[in-house]
Design a protein around this motif. Structure first.
Motif, PDB file in Angstrom:
ATOM      1  N   SER A 226      24.306  35.514 -16.839  1.00  0.00           N
ATOM      2  CA  SER A 226      25.457  35.453 -17.746  1.00  0.00           C
ATOM      3  C   SER A 226      25.829  36.814 -18.312  1.00  0.00           C
ATOM      4  CB  SER A 226      25.148  34.500 -18.913  1.00  0.00           C
ATOM      5  OG  SER A 226      24.991  33.192 -18.448  1.00  0.00           O
TER       6      SER A 226
ATOM      7  N   TRP B 215      13.513  30.225 -15.722  1.00  0.00           N
ATOM      8  CA  TRP B 215      14.888  29.808 -15.432  1.00  0.00           C
ATOM      9  C   TRP B 215      15.826  30.232 -16.558  1.00  0.00           C
ATOM     10  CZ3 TRP B 215      17.766  28.838 -11.557  1.00  0.00           C
ATOM     11  CH2 TRP B 215      19.008  28.238 -11.731  1.00  0.00           C
TER      12      TRP B 215
ATOM     13  N   GLU C 110      19.066  32.665 -16.241  1.00  0.00           N
ATOM     14  CA  GLU C 110      20.406  32.287 -16.721  1.00  0.00           C
ATOM     15  C   GLU C 110      20.966  33.332 -17.681  1.00  0.00           C
ATOM     16  OE1 GLU C 110      19.717  28.274 -18.226  1.00  0.00           O
ATOM     17  OE2 GLU C 110      20.839  27.494 -16.513  1.00  0.00           O
TER      18      GLU C 110
END
Length: 110
Positions: free
Chosen positions: A42, A34, A38
């Motif tokens: 981003s 995870w 992320e």
């Protein structure tokens, strides 16, 4: 932004439809998988992975259109590098120590 491990994670997410399952396929915790998702989401102008939480309908994850495009371009770049760098790769292989295999200690015919 993207390397071989993250590219593999994206492929596993595409194949399994799950960040957790993709992490398991790579012997990686869900938390680590995870976190990498992320980071990638981003780093790019648009997210690479879209996910939904579990529940009655179940959760899941899939690559976005941008995710598919990024992964395809990364894999094409790997191929370009492999072809263009074949001589250097062979030179590096030639500098490695010979592999020590237990079978190589067995005399031929035995």
């Amino acid at each position: 932004m993207l390397g071989p491990g993250k590219a593999d994670l994206l492929e596993h997410i595409r194949e399994t439809g799950s960040i957790a399952a993709a992490g398991r396929a790579m012997a990686m915790s869900y938390k680590r998988a995870w976190s990498l998702v992320e980071e990638m989401n981003s780093a790019f102008r648009a997210p690479l992975v879209d996910s939904s939480r579990g529940g009655a309908k179940g959760g899941g994850a899939h690559l976005t259109e941008t995710g598919d495009e990024v992964l395809a371009n990364y894999r094409a770049l790997e191929e370009t590098i492999a072809v263009a760098g074949a001589d250097r790769i062979e030179t590096l292989r030639g500098l490695l120590r010979p592999a020590q295999h237990p079978a190589s200690d067995i005399p031929e015919g035995k």
